[in-house]
Enzyme design. Structure first.
Site, PDB file in Angstrom:
ATOM      1  N   GLU A   1      59.623 100.917 -69.584  1.00 16.16           N
ATOM      2  CA  GLU A   1      58.852  99.719 -69.227  1.00 16.16           C
ATOM      3  C   GLU A   1      58.897  99.460 -67.721  1.00 16.16           C
ATOM      4  O   GLU A   1      57.893  99.050 -67.114  1.00 16.16           O
ATOM      5  CB  GLU A   1      59.381  98.489 -69.982  1.00 16.16           C
ATOM      6  CG  GLU A   1      59.226  98.556 -71.494  1.00 16.16           C
ATOM      7  CD  GLU A   1      57.784  98.445 -71.982  1.00 16.16           C
ATOM      8  OE1 GLU A   1      56.869  98.281 -71.159  1.00 16.16           O
ATOM      9  OE2 GLU A   1      57.585  98.540 -73.208  1.00 16.16           O
TER      10      GLU A   1
ATOM     11  N   THR B   1      49.780 104.487 -68.038  1.00 15.41           N
ATOM     12  CA  THR B   1      49.654 103.914 -69.380  1.00 15.41           C
ATOM     13  C   THR B   1      49.717 102.385 -69.375  1.00 15.41           C
ATOM     14  O   THR B   1      49.562 101.750 -70.411  1.00 15.41           O
ATOM     15  CB  THR B   1      50.707 104.515 -70.337  1.00 15.41           C
ATOM     16  OG1 THR B   1      50.316 104.269 -71.695  1.00 15.41           O
ATOM     17  CG2 THR B   1      52.100 103.956 -70.060  1.00 15.41           C
TER      18      THR B   1
ATOM     19  N   ARG C   1      55.351  99.586 -65.631  1.00 15.25           N
ATOM     20  CA  ARG C   1      54.905  98.284 -65.130  1.00 15.25           C
ATOM     21  C   ARG C   1      55.205  98.111 -63.643  1.00 15.25           C
ATOM     22  O   ARG C   1      54.326  97.761 -62.858  1.00 15.25           O
ATOM     23  CB  ARG C   1      55.583  97.152 -65.916  1.00 15.25           C
ATOM     24  CG  ARG C   1      55.183  97.114 -67.388  1.00 15.25           C
ATOM     25  CD  ARG C   1      55.928  96.017 -68.143  1.00 15.25           C
ATOM     26  NE  ARG C   1      55.831  96.221 -69.581  1.00 15.25           N
ATOM     27  CZ  ARG C   1      55.388  95.313 -70.455  1.00 15.25           C
ATOM     28  NH1 ARG C   1      54.994  94.129 -70.043  1.00 15.25           N
ATOM     29  NH2 ARG C   1      55.337  95.579 -71.743  1.00 15.25           N
TER      30      ARG C   1
ATOM     31  N   ASP D   1      52.999 107.833 -78.683  1.00 21.12           N
ATOM     32  CA  ASP D   1      51.696 107.728 -78.013  1.00 21.12           C
ATOM     33  C   ASP D   1      51.582 108.303 -76.597  1.00 21.12           C
ATOM     34  O   ASP D   1      50.897 109.298 -76.347  1.00 21.12           O
ATOM     35  CB  ASP D   1      51.217 106.266 -78.025  1.00 21.12           C
ATOM     36  CG  ASP D   1      52.281 105.249 -77.591  1.00 21.12           C
ATOM     37  OD1 ASP D   1      53.328 105.648 -77.089  1.00 21.12           O
ATOM     38  OD2 ASP D   1      52.025 104.036 -77.750  1.00 21.12           O
TER      39      ASP D   1
ATOM     40  N   GLU E   1      44.666  98.629 -76.121  1.00 13.15           N
ATOM     41  CA  GLU E   1      44.316 100.040 -76.370  1.00 13.15           C
ATOM     42  C   GLU E   1      42.863 100.247 -76.797  1.00 13.15           C
ATOM     43  O   GLU E   1      42.215 101.210 -76.377  1.00 13.15           O
ATOM     44  CB  GLU E   1      45.264 100.642 -77.418  1.00 13.15           C
ATOM     45  CG  GLU E   1      46.669 100.885 -76.919  1.00 13.15           C
ATOM     46  CD  GLU E   1      47.498  99.613 -76.771  1.00 13.15           C
ATOM     47  OE1 GLU E   1      48.492  99.622 -76.012  1.00 13.15           O
ATOM     48  OE2 GLU E   1      47.141  98.578 -77.411  1.00 13.15           O
TER      49      GLU E   1
END
Length: 456
Positions: free
Chosen positions: A75, A425, A79, A208, A341
């Site tokens: 994360e 992502t 981010r 994913d 998504e």
């Protein structure tokens, strides 16, 4: 975006995330200013100059990574490292690059394992790393371990220091040693010996973005021979994806199953709705017949994902769906946390096909967010898409991803052109730089602003 940002500014400035219903902030990521950093590039792209400058000043003066906090390496990379690098690529402001380097240096010890496959949690102050206690047998998670390549390769390119790239590329080299013929890996990998553990195989949660980054590192490297191994691995994985594709009855919705051992499970996460966009982005690297096949599959999957939204009373998607013979799909976990998504895939499909249907679907999803999630002081998720009961969190990725992809869905294709940029992502665009090009990227964007204000 103005409504979301001004609410964050008023009630949660500097905090990780806004809690709109209680009108306060929460530090869900250890106080790393997650919403601030996640929003920088969105503000810049939308031409919200004053807001961008104010956020920039906060990052320069108040963003401090010296925290005794056990951070998610994944994360924090997508981010914070991604958000800072994107702000640097867009604005040319070196402060963002310095901050990205600071946090990346604190994450690096996570890769100090026998195989180089990283531990997924690291203390930002002392560098002690470990895996989450709930992960199978102390294993590393596939997506968490294979979704740092774009950011750390970009950081090496921008700083000239190869150490970041070396750490993340070793992971892929290690996984490629025994990469299965169908290119599918289970979600748990042992960091001591790189062996996959017996666990679920999925294009949803915890799997994913590993597959997404195999393709995107190839795109990021300008599709040169230096990054061809990534494309080769990705094409293997797409063969595996095809083996998981089924159609529902009676309506023939195409969906991607999960797999346990040899058993297919008729379940698909909304998170897996990134796949249509990924397939569309990767289709052009195939010959004409395969390209057509994968674009067609992308369109079918996008229709399913759109119906994840359309099939509920609120017209917002649940977290996952189960498929039953004769009954098509039904919501499993029924919350909606403002995930991006599906609109991400609609953005790619619109850009790559020019089909305005994808804009219409995106507009309908936006309207459903406006109707159900917009409150006086921001946007909230839903505890239940059937009843419309609201939660109390404006996820940072709503500003980083959901609103950005919706904005770009209605912007000219020249705004963050897919020929020049690759999205991480978390929807942070990074400049494409040929891998065998020794020069640093030249990014001259300051003179032309993208923003033409659309009030989303």
């Amino acid at each position: 975006m103005i409504h979301a940002w001004s609410s964050y500014e008023k009630y949660a400035w500097g905090k990780d995330e806004l809690q709109p219903r209680t009108k306060d902030g929460t530090d869900s990521f250890g106080g790393l200013g997650a919403t601030m950093v996640d929003s920088l590039d969105t503000l810049y792209i939308m031409g919200l100059d004053e807001q961008f400058q104010k956020a920039r000043e906060w990052v320069a003066s108040s963003l401090d990574f010296d925290k005794d906090y056990d951070a998610s390496m994944f994360e924090t990379t997508i981010r914070v490292v991604g958000g800072l690098l994107s702000a640097y690529d867009l604005s040319g402001d070196k402060m963002f690059l310095e901050k990205a380097k600071d946090i990346a240096d604190r994450l690096l010890p996570a890769w100090n394992t026998p195989t180089g496959i990283p531990y997924n949690i690291i203390n930002l102050r002392n560098g002690n790393a470990h895996n989450p206690s709930w992960a199978a047998g102390g294993d590393s998670i596939l997506a968490d371990s294979g979704t740092e390549q774009l950011e750390f390769i970009a950081l090496s390119q921008r700083t000239g220091d190869p150490k970041y790239q070396q750490k993340v590329e070793k992971v892929i080299t290690e996984l490629n040693k025994n990469f299965p013929a169908d290119g599918l890996l289970p979600i748990y990998i042992n960091p001591d010996n790189a062996n996959p553990s017996y666990s679920t195989t999925t294009f949803g949660a915890m799997g994913d973005s590993f597959y997404e980054y195999l393709l995107k590192v190839w795109v990021q490297g300008n599709k040169t021979s230096a990054v061809k191994p990534y494309r080769d691995m990705w094409e293997k994985s797409m063969k595996g994806l095809l083996s998981l594709v089924k159609k529902s009855t009676p309506s023939s919705f195409t969906y991607i199953c999960e797999k346990n051992g040899n058993n297919l499970i008729d379940k698909m996460d909304e998170l897996a709705c990134f796949a249509p966009g990924m397939l569309a982005l990767g289709a052009s690297g195939y010959g004409p017949d395969e390209e057509k096949k994968f674009l067609s599959l992308a369109g079918e999957l996008a229709w399913t994902c759109y119906n994840f939204y359309q099939s509920t009373p609120t017209k917002l998607a649940g977290e996952n769906y189960f498929f039953t013979a004769g009954q098509d799909m039904s919501v499993g976990t029924s919350w909606n946390i403002l995930r991006p998504e599906t609109v991400e895939s609609l953005f790619y499909l619109w850009r790559l096909t020019g089909n305005k249907t994808y804009q219409e679907w995106g507009w309908n999803i936006f309207q459903a967010f406006e109707k159900n999630s917009r409150v006086e002081s921001g946007y909230v998720g839903l505890k239940d898409v059937n009843t419309g009961a609201k939660d109390n969190k404006m996820q940072s990725f709503f500003l980083a991803e959901t609103l950005k992809y919706l904005y770009l869905l209605f912007s000219p294709s020249s705004v963050i052109s897919l020929d020049e940029w690759v999205f991480n992502t978390e929807a942070h665009p990074l400049k494409i730089v040929a891998r065998n090009d020794p020069r640093k990227p030249t990014i001259a964007l300051r003179q032309r602003k993208f923003g033409h204000q659309i009030n989303v």
